[in-house]
Write a protein that holds these residues in place. Structure first.
Motif, PDB file in Angstrom:
ATOM      1  N   TYR A  72      -6.898  64.208  -1.269  1.00 21.00           N
ATOM      2  CA  TYR A  72      -5.873  63.627  -0.422  1.00 21.00           C
ATOM      3  C   TYR A  72      -6.094  62.125  -0.290  1.00 21.00           C
ATOM      4  N   LEU A  73      -5.015  61.427  -0.052  1.00 21.67           N
ATOM      5  CA  LEU A  73      -5.093  59.984   0.141  1.00 21.67           C
ATOM      6  C   LEU A  73      -6.013  59.671   1.320  1.00 21.67           C
ATOM      7  N   ASP A  74      -6.896  58.728   1.134  1.00 20.96           N
ATOM      8  CA  ASP A  74      -7.869  58.350   2.158  1.00 20.96           C
ATOM      9  C   ASP A  74      -7.656  56.882   2.503  1.00 20.96           C
ATOM     10  N   THR A  75      -7.194  56.619   3.704  1.00 21.94           N
ATOM     11  CA  THR A  75      -6.956  55.238   4.139  1.00 21.94           C
ATOM     12  C   THR A  75      -8.032  54.742   5.095  1.00 21.94           C
ATOM     13  N   THR A  76      -9.104  55.499   5.237  1.00 21.44           N
ATOM     14  CA  THR A  76     -10.176  55.080   6.133  1.00 21.44           C
ATOM     15  C   THR A  76     -10.981  53.948   5.499  1.00 21.44           C
ATOM     16  N   LEU A  77     -11.792  53.308   6.309  1.00 24.85           N
ATOM     17  CA  LEU A  77     -12.710  52.283   5.838  1.00 24.85           C
ATOM     18  C   LEU A  77     -14.125  52.796   6.041  1.00 24.85           C
ATOM     19  N   ASN A  78     -14.861  52.934   4.956  1.00 22.17           N
ATOM     20  CA  ASN A  78     -16.257  53.359   5.016  1.00 22.17           C
ATOM     21  C   ASN A  78     -17.031  52.657   3.922  1.00 22.17           C
ATOM     22  N   PHE A 573     -11.041  48.030  13.072  1.00 20.36           N
ATOM     23  CA  PHE A 573     -12.328  48.648  12.750  1.00 20.36           C
ATOM     24  C   PHE A 573     -13.090  47.694  11.850  1.00 20.36           C
ATOM     25  N   LEU A 574     -14.296  47.329  12.262  1.00 21.11           N
ATOM     26  CA  LEU A 574     -15.102  46.336  11.553  1.00 21.11           C
ATOM     27  C   LEU A 574     -16.309  46.996  10.901  1.00 21.11           C
ATOM     28  N   GLN A 575     -16.610  46.528   9.682  1.00 22.57           N
ATOM     29  CA  GLN A 575     -17.817  46.977   8.989  1.00 22.57           C
ATOM     30  C   GLN A 575     -18.413  45.765   8.281  1.00 22.57           C
ATOM     31  N   THR A 576     -19.651  45.442   8.584  1.00 23.58           N
ATOM     32  CA  THR A 576     -20.291  44.276   7.994  1.00 23.58           C
ATOM     33  C   THR A 576     -21.743  44.572   7.696  1.00 23.58           C
ATOM     34  N   GLY A 577     -22.261  43.990   6.625  1.00 30.37           N
ATOM     35  CA  GLY A 577     -23.644  44.255   6.267  1.00 30.37           C
ATOM     36  C   GLY A 577     -24.079  43.507   5.030  1.00 30.37           C
ATOM     37  N   ILE A 578     -25.251  43.886   4.521  1.00 28.56           N
ATOM     38  CA  ILE A 578     -25.865  43.272   3.345  1.00 28.56           C
ATOM     39  C   ILE A 578     -26.226  44.373   2.352  1.00 28.56           C
ATOM     40  N   THR A 579     -25.888  44.147   1.085  1.00 30.57           N
ATOM     41  CA  THR A 579     -26.230  45.078   0.005  1.00 30.57           C
ATOM     42  C   THR A 579     -27.244  44.428  -0.920  1.00 30.57           C
ATOM     43  N   PHE A 580     -28.282  45.185  -1.255  1.00 35.51           N
ATOM     44  CA  PHE A 580     -29.335  44.735  -2.155  1.00 35.51           C
ATOM     45  C   PHE A 580     -29.306  45.591  -3.417  1.00 35.51           C
ATOM     46  N   ASN A 581     -29.184  44.935  -4.578  1.00 38.64           N
ATOM     47  CA  ASN A 581     -29.230  45.614  -5.878  1.00 38.64           C
ATOM     48  C   ASN A 581     -30.408  45.078  -6.686  1.00 38.64           C
ATOM     49  N   TYR A 582     -31.032  45.994  -7.441  1.00 42.75           N
ATOM     50  CA  TYR A 582     -32.216  45.587  -8.202  1.00 42.75           C
ATOM     51  C   TYR A 582     -32.451  46.587  -9.338  1.00 42.75           C
ATOM     52  N   PHE A 583     -32.935  46.095 -10.485  1.00 46.73           N
ATOM     53  CA  PHE A 583     -33.407  46.978 -11.555  1.00 46.73           C
ATOM     54  C   PHE A 583     -34.582  46.307 -12.260  1.00 46.73           C
ATOM     55  N   ASN A 617     -15.884  43.643   6.238  1.00 47.83           N
ATOM     56  CA  ASN A 617     -14.671  44.407   5.962  1.00 47.83           C
ATOM     57  C   ASN A 617     -14.025  44.841   7.274  1.00 47.83           C
ATOM     58  N   ALA A 618     -12.712  44.950   7.259  1.00 45.80           N
ATOM     59  CA  ALA A 618     -11.995  45.348   8.475  1.00 45.80           C
ATOM     60  C   ALA A 618     -10.780  46.174   8.095  1.00 45.80           C
ATOM     61  N   LYS A 619     -10.401  47.048   9.019  1.00 47.61           N
ATOM     62  CA  LYS A 619      -9.186  47.833   8.846  1.00 47.61           C
ATOM     63  C   LYS A 619      -8.272  47.617  10.047  1.00 47.61           C
ATOM     64  N   ILE A 620      -7.021  47.255   9.751  1.00 49.99           N
ATOM     65  CA  ILE A 620      -5.986  47.113  10.774  1.00 49.99           C
ATOM     66  C   ILE A 620      -4.813  47.968  10.333  1.00 49.99           C
ATOM     67  N   ARG A 621      -4.555  49.040  11.069  1.00 50.41           N
ATOM     68  CA  ARG A 621      -3.531  50.018  10.689  1.00 50.41           C
ATOM     69  C   ARG A 621      -3.808  50.531   9.276  1.00 50.41           C
ATOM     70  N   GLN A 622      -2.863  50.371   8.338  1.00 50.63           N
ATOM     71  CA  GLN A 622      -3.072  50.876   6.975  1.00 50.63           C
ATOM     72  C   GLN A 622      -3.561  49.789   6.015  1.00 50.63           C
ATOM     73  N   THR A 623      -4.086  48.706   6.535  1.00 54.22           N
ATOM     74  CA  THR A 623      -4.565  47.610   5.703  1.00 54.22           C
ATOM     75  C   THR A 623      -6.073  47.483   5.816  1.00 54.22           C
ATOM     76  N   ARG A 624      -6.739  47.447   4.649  1.00 56.68           N
ATOM     77  CA  ARG A 624      -8.182  47.218   4.605  1.00 56.68           C
ATOM     78  C   ARG A 624      -8.434  45.839   4.009  1.00 56.68           C
ATOM     79  N   ILE A 625      -9.197  45.028   4.729  1.00 57.17           N
ATOM     80  CA  ILE A 625      -9.448  43.636   4.356  1.00 57.17           C
ATOM     81  C   ILE A 625     -10.925  43.495   3.985  1.00 57.17           C
ATOM     82  N   TYR A 626     -11.189  42.787   2.874  1.00 53.68           N
ATOM     83  CA  TYR A 626     -12.547  42.663   2.353  1.00 53.68           C
ATOM     84  C   TYR A 626     -12.896  41.187   2.146  1.00 53.68           C
ATOM     85  N   LEU A 627     -14.066  40.803   2.608  1.00 57.42           N
ATOM     86  CA  LEU A 627     -14.596  39.458   2.388  1.00 57.42           C
ATOM     87  C   LEU A 627     -16.056  39.605   1.988  1.00 57.42           C
TER      88      LEU A 627
END
Length: 664
Positions: A72-78, A573-583, A617-627
């Motif tokens: 099903y269509l998923d409009t959540t922010l995770n 709805f706000l989501q913010t953080g740091i991602t670390f990638n390594y190989f 990242n933020a979600k306002i209604r059906q819009t997800r915004i990414y920075l």
């Protein structure tokens, strides 16, 4: 063309917004292999107390795969949405992008490779964004649905994906989509320009006796091919003038590659018995016709570079001697037609039994014939017809579901494939499964035949089939997600540089006669601490081989620490953080634009550099915004980051984007 489809999507969304909204009953139960997704016959026009029509439930917006798996269509922010907000629109853990959006990817996780017994054109490094038939989805929606994807790029351009789908009735749905990219890049001759047009439709009769899915795709992937940077020491130095990446010398200043192709796909089923019962018989047919070409062009053959000491210059041919003095234009053409005809017996208790025959017809060709002085000939084409017979068994009942498929060639070219998948749902949070594949693969055509204006890039071979055995176990639990894979490979094909001149790259296809053993263990787990969370994915890989044919990093990891919360009276709805990638370091393949693929090398290792990204990242209604601030540590952790031995990874950059859903 890209703007036409954007305007069309917006126009259709406005037209459909004027239509009366219909709220259709949903059926959330699973759908069998031959069952078409459908709504109940009843159509509700229920009004709320305010006099407005009610909004349809989100589970009435269905996404159906080619195999009829339904989500099903998923409009959540995770956090998963953060991982898939990229050029491929999928989680790219195990893939390392090149410096510019729209270029190829270095494969860090060998387990991402898929194996088909049928031969393909080759040029695999150009196919990461080339949508295959099994990656095209179909839809069934309560009201017209539009989705707009936008993301900024490295320099001078944008990435946009516009999509609309409409159910004209409960039985018929169609969708239109166009994904376009234009990005100049930071380095010389690095322009990416790509387009992916998709049209899909699916239909079923009210009694489900007949149903079909069809799609058409038109795709083009164009890249400036600079061949990598000449002096790695300039890139790795602290000289401020080379922070302007356009000042770094590259091998090719005007070379380009283009992968272009169209596909026509049709899959349909007809039930013999008039009424659906406990026992049903279906006639099945799948048709897939595809034509594509790969073209490499280069106006200036000789590369002229300044010597490191600044005194004089060096002139050389990066890819060896050529038959022409200027304007290389190598074009490989390919078309294929696939038909699968079968009969399926469906029993509600025992499952589905299908027997089928396959017909695969291909033509891989050039418009020239090369004859050497010694009588050796490089033919202009290879073509053949492959026929197989096979069967499959599908079971989906209670907590068990699985499918087993076997096919074997009955034509001159030996080919065999056994594919088994099974899953047991212990409860809502825990499941286990396994996958088994025994595959005899006909070589991709680029290994057997290739023609070029470069003298060293002409060959005609008759390689053995590659043999692949895969066994994978998967566990999804509330405590930990884990998967382990064991693979053995024989007669693996690869490219190798045969030139002894360090400034030249002259490739030749090779086949490893030994056995390669591969093992991987992938673990993922998220820990939550109130509004904070730590999401972890860890990959371990081990290879046993007599030669360095298959090279992968031993350890790959991704760790994200983030914060989530509702703000402004839950309006945002706000989501913010740091991602670390390594190989870890390994002898990664280097990229060659003439064959559009990677070749083995053992001179330079890449890896062992950290990659930190900061996101809001933020979600306002059906819009997800990414920075996102990508690779923000690059300025202070050293200039030793590479996607391939000759190609640097991305510098620090801040990018913005959004995904916007419209429900009419």
């Amino acid at each position: 063309m890209k703007y036409f489809f954007v305007i069309l999507a917006l126009f259709l969304s406005q037209v459909n917004s004027a239509q009366r909204k219909k709220i259709l009953n949903s059926q959330s139960q699973g759908i069998s292999t031959n069952a078409a997704p459908q709504f109940n016959d009843t159509v509700k026009d229920t009004k709320s107390t305010s006099g407005k029509f009610k909004r349809a439930a989100i589970d009435q917006y269905r996404i159906i795969s080619m195999e009829n798996d339904t989500t099903y269509l998923d409009t959540t922010l995770n956090i998963r949405k953060e991982y898939i907000f990229n050029y491929l629109i999928k989680d790219n853990f195990g893939l390392l992008p090149f410096a510019n959006e729209g270029q190829t990817y270095q494969t860090l996780d060998f387990g991402l490779n898929e194996f088909s017994s049928f031969p393909e054109i080759g040029f695999q490094g150009k196919h990461f964004n080339f949508m295959q038939a099994n990656s095209i989805n179909y839809y069934s929606v309560a009201t017209p649905l539009t989705e707009l994807y936008f993301k900024t790029v490295m320099e001078q351009g944008q990435n946009l994906d516009a999509f609309i789908t409409v159910n004209t009735s409960k039985n018929f749905n169609f969708s239109l989509a166009y994904k376009g990219l234009n990005s100049l890049g930071k380095f010389v001759n690095q322009l990416s320009s790509t387009g992916n047009f998709r049209f899909t439709a699916n239909y079923h009769t009210t009694d489900l006796r007949y149903q079909f899915k069809t799609h058409f795709t038109a795709q083009d992937i164009s890249n400036g091919e600079n061949g990598g940077i000449v002096y790695l020491s300039d890139f790795e130095s602290d000289d401020s003038k080379f922070k302007e990446r356009a000042r770094l010398a590259v091998y090719n200043e005007d070379a380009k590659s283009l992968l272009d192709g169209n596909r026509y796909f049709y899959d349909h089923h007809f039930r013999i018995n008039k009424k659906q019962g406990a026992n049903n018989i279906f006639i099945d047919h799948q048709f897939n016709f595809e034509n594509k070409f790969f073209e490499f062009t280069q106006k200036t053959i000789a590369s002229t570079i300044l010597n490191p000491d600044g005194l004089g210059s060096t002139v050389f041919n990066r890819y060896g001697d050529s038959y022409v003095t200027a304007y290389i234009q190598d074009k490989t053409r390919y078309n294929r037609m696939y038909n699968k005809i079968g009969a399926t017996y469906e029993n509600t208790l025992l499952g589905n039994f299908q027997f089928f025959v396959e017909d695969f017809n291909y033509n891989y060709y050039y418009k020239t014939l090369i004859v050497y002085a010694d009588g050796a000939v490089i033919p202009s084409s290879i073509n053949d017809r492959i026929n197989t017979i096979g069967g499959s068994y599908t079971y989906q009942k209670g907590r068990w579901n699985g499918i087993a498929t076997f096919s074997n060639s009955i034509s001159d070219q030996p080919m065999r494939n056994l594919d088994v998948k099974a899953n047991f749902q212990i409860d809502e949070e825990n499941s286990v499964g396994f996958k088994l594949q025994n595959n005899t693969k006909i070589p991709d055509h680029v290994y057997n035949l290739f023609q070029s204006s470069y003298k060293g890039y002409n060959w005609f071979n008759n390689f053995n089939n590659e043999k692949v055995n895969n066994l994978e176990a998967i566990a999804t639990t509330k405590w930990l997600n884990a998967s382990a894979q064991i693979s053995t490979m024989e007669d693996k094909l690869y490219f190798e540089n045969t030139s002894i001149n360090p400034l030249e790259v002259v490739l030749s296809p090779k086949q490893f006669s030994g056995t390669i053993k591969y093992f991987s263990l992938k673990l993922s787990r998220e820990f939550t601490f109130g509004k904070f969370a730590l999401d972890n994915t860890f990959l371990y890989q081990q290879v046993e081989q007599n030669e360095g044919v298959l090279n992968v990093p031993k350890f790959t990891t991704r760790n994200t620490f983030y914060f989530s919360d509702h703000l402004f009276k839950r309006a945002l709805f706000l989501q913010t953080g740091i991602t670390f990638n390594y190989f870890t370091k390994f002898y990664a393949g280097d990229y060659n634009p003439i064959v559009g693929d990677f070749y083995n090398q053992n001179q330079k290792q890449i890896g062992d550099f950290p990659m930190f990204d900061f996101f809001i990242n933020a979600k306002i209604r059906q819009t997800r915004i990414y920075l996102k601030a990508e690779h923000f540590n690059s300025a202070f952790t050293g200039n030793d980051f590479y996607s391939a031995p000759s190609y640097p990874y991305r510098d620090f950059i801040v990018r913005f984007g959004l995904v916007w859903n419209f429900f009419q």
